[in-house]
Design a protein around this motif. Structure first.
Motif, short mmCIF file in Angstrom:
data_model
loop_
_atom_site.label_atom_id
_atom_site.label_comp_id
_atom_site.label_asym_id
_atom_site.label_seq_id
_atom_site.Cartn_x
_atom_site.Cartn_y
_atom_site.Cartn_z
N ARG A 214 -129.70 12.25 26.06
CA ARG A 214 -129.82 10.80 26.16
C ARG A 214 -128.49 10.17 25.76
NH1 ARG A 214 -134.42 9.33 21.90
NH2 ARG A 214 -133.72 7.18 22.24
N TRP B 16 -122.11 4.86 28.77
CA TRP B 16 -122.00 6.32 28.88
C TRP B 16 -122.84 6.93 29.99
CZ3 TRP B 16 -122.09 7.93 22.97
CH2 TRP B 16 -120.93 7.41 22.38
N VAL B 17 -123.71 6.15 30.59
CA VAL B 17 -124.59 6.72 31.60
C VAL B 17 -123.78 7.27 32.79
CG1 VAL B 17 -125.07 4.45 32.62
CG2 VAL B 17 -126.63 6.32 33.04
N ARG C 286 -129.91 6.12 36.36
CA ARG C 286 -129.52 5.14 35.34
C ARG C 286 -130.76 4.59 34.61
NH1 ARG C 286 -125.24 1.67 34.19
NH2 ARG C 286 -123.93 2.83 35.64
N GLN D 154 -135.90 6.69 18.76
CA GLN D 154 -134.70 7.38 18.29
C GLN D 154 -135.03 8.29 17.11
OE1 GLN D 154 -133.10 3.56 18.37
NE2 GLN D 154 -131.58 4.04 19.94
N ASP E 279 -127.84 7.12 24.46
CA ASP E 279 -127.92 5.86 23.71
C ASP E 279 -127.76 5.97 22.20
OD1 ASP E 279 -130.42 7.26 23.74
OD2 ASP E 279 -131.28 5.50 22.77
N GLY F 254 -125.32 3.87 20.55
CA GLY F 254 -125.44 2.45 20.88
C GLY F 254 -124.74 2.03 22.16
N ALA G 178 -125.43 3.20 25.60
CA ALA G 178 -126.08 3.83 26.76
C ALA G 178 -125.49 3.35 28.08
CB ALA G 178 -127.58 3.55 26.73
N GLU G 179 -125.30 2.03 28.22
CA GLU G 179 -124.81 1.48 29.48
C GLU G 179 -123.42 2.01 29.81
OE1 GLU G 179 -126.24 -0.26 31.82
OE2 GLU G 179 -128.15 -0.27 30.74
N THR H 245 -131.66 5.08 30.55
CA THR H 245 -131.38 3.91 29.71
C THR H 245 -132.64 3.10 29.39
OG1 THR H 245 -130.87 2.58 31.67
CG2 THR H 245 -129.01 3.59 30.52
N GLU H 246 -133.71 3.31 30.16
CA GLU H 246 -134.93 2.56 29.89
C GLU H 246 -136.05 3.53 29.52
OE1 GLU H 246 -135.73 -0.01 33.24
OE2 GLU H 246 -133.62 -0.63 33.26
N LEU I 71 -136.78 4.99 26.92
CA LEU I 71 -136.37 6.17 26.17
C LEU I 71 -137.36 6.44 25.04
CD1 LEU I 71 -132.55 5.46 25.96
CD2 LEU I 71 -133.61 7.39 27.11
#
Lengths: 75, 375
Positions: free
Chosen positions: B259, B269-270, B330, B340, B261, B264, B266-267, B334-335, B337
């Motif tokens: 994953r 590193w995707v 994507r 944590q 994210d 912090g 995620a957007e 990113t969604e 998930l």
């Protein structure tokens, strides 16, 4: 808050805090409040779950210098 | 009847050998739902110990008498109490020594590969948390990959094998567990490697783990190749040993992918994750055997309890490697998930050397599953 009794279980590990709290709560009347002082960190979730299961109400809880205090109103 | 003690090692054998076991877990329901001892043939009954204080009579019919029964709680105290109550009722049961805390810490070493001239590859499986660490041994020298914080397990193992730990690699800055890499390197005088892009905020000295670096282990010169493979973190780096074994860190698992994210971003590193999984890894030999640094589900274990699979097979079977549409990919990573990992921000700070909590606090931080994957 009608605190009728204080139970000090500081330094005791699970399951003793809950075991002693249950015994103490059996000695007070419905609507009365038992104050419990605990240092076992695992107690936090256990007290909440135990109170919920028995229908008791945790009116207040706080932490001071590593000591957790629960104020439990008997169902 | 007597109350017996089972160790985490005993339970680990049952998981690996796929034995039957009946687990009476007496922690509260939330704790059980969140994290439990997983075994393919395990059965469970979860009743919090505080609901059994007046007696265990009502659960007696639910406990089998024809299989091993293990009582489990967080640390062991409650499980001993319940085990004694059951014993009085005539049942033969055992409790887990040290509870889930010891389960979280237990490591099982299994040999997973051979290297030239008698070299060996060991996987250390932390069943309770799904962490995998590795020791590569070649002619008196050893290298570690993603070692967890139980440093003595590795130093003792090296001692038993009569080898000296020379190189310690972390494939990335971990967020789910506390790394033992730096401590082992300090204790043994080994070199500690970390990717620079993950080490911006670290407060200690390290050797850069970067493309082009080659490390040789033992006189037979086993090559350690380095492949930049960002996505789980911006620095995530894979290792290839002897052209045969691929260590993917937390980028690619057996039945899931990393994953992006946990730091912090995620957007941001995707795209890197996509690039690594769908281009960089595609250029590698399909016969490489993938050794990830985690598993998520017990089903990811092979018949012999190891966690490893041919890269070419993963290209076919791993859902995360088979999403053609970039937008769909994507969205997946990113969604929606999973939650944590417990205390992941604090754990990152420990791994950066910013804070140094005591052992007890480190144990508390690491309670629960690893949750580094998306599926």
């Amino acid at each position: 808050m009608n605190i009728i009794k204080t139970l000090d279980v500081k330094g005791l590990a699970c399951p003793m805090p809950i075991v002693k709290t249950k015994k103490a709560i059996d000695t007070i009347a419905s609507g009365e409040v038992l104050e419990v002082l605990v240092t076992d960190k695992g107690a936090l979730n256990d007290f909440t779950a135990w109170a919920k299961a028995g229908g008791h109400n945790i009116v207040e809880q706080k932490e001071d210098a590593g000591v957790l205090s629960f104020f439990i109103e008997k169902a | 009847m007597t109350v017996n003690t089972c160790t985490a090692a005993d339970v680990a054998r049952k998981v690996i050998e796929k034995k039957e076991l009946f687990i009476l877990d007496v922690r509260n329901e939330d704790a059980f739902e969140d994290w439990k001892i997983e075994g393919q043939k395990f059965e469970y009954l979860n009743i919090p110990y505080f609901e059994l204080l007046d007696g265990v009579e009502e659960i007696l019919p639910k406990i089998p008498t024809d299989k091993d029964v293990l009582i489990v709680c967080a640390k062991e105290g409650s499980s001993i109490m319940i085990a004694e109550m059951l014993s009085v009722e005539g049942l033969d049961v055992c409790y887990l020594a040290g509870g889930m805390k010891s389960w979280s810490m237990y490591l099982e070493p299994i040999k997973v590969g051979e290297l030239p001239n008698g070299g060996e590859l060991y996987q250390f499986i932390r069943l309770g948390k799904g962490c995998l660490s590795y020791m590569v041994i070649s002619e008196g020298e050893a290298a570690l990959i993603d070692a967890v914080r139980f440093t003595e397990v590795f130093t003792n193992f090296a001692h038993e094998k009569g080898v000296e730990i020379k190189h310690v690699f972390d494939t990335h800055l971990h967020a789910d567990h506390i790394s033992g890499g730096r401590a082992i390197a300090t204790a043994t005088g080994a070199k500690y490697y970390l990717p620079k892009a993950d080490a911006i905020e670290v407060v200690f000295e390290y050797t850069e783990l970067a493309d082009g670096l080659t490390v040789q282990l033992g006189s037979s010169k086993i090559d350690v190749g380095v492949l930049y493979s960002p996505g789980h973190t911006i620095g995530s780096t894979s290792l290839v040993i002897d052209g045969k074994y691929l260590f993917t860190g937390d980028i690619l698992f057996i039945d899931s992918i990393g994953r992006p994210d946990l730091a912090g971003l995620a957007e941001d590193w995707v795209g890197d994750l996509r690039e690594t999984l769908y281009r960089r890894y595609r250029e590698l030999a399909e016969d490489l055997i993938v050794h990830p640094s985690h598993f998520m589900k017990i089903d990811e274990l092979n018949e012999d309890g190891t966690v490893a699979k041919r890269l070419g097979d993963l290209f076919v079977e791993n859902y995360g490697l088979n999403i053609k549409d970039e937008e769909e990919f994507r969205t997946l990573v990113t969604e929606n998930l999973p939650p944590q990992p417990n205390a992941y921000q604090e754990i990152r700070r420990v791994n950066m050397g910013e804070i140094t909590p005591d052992n007890e606090a480190q144990t508390e931080m690491e309670i629960g599953p690893n949750r580094c994957a998306v599926r």
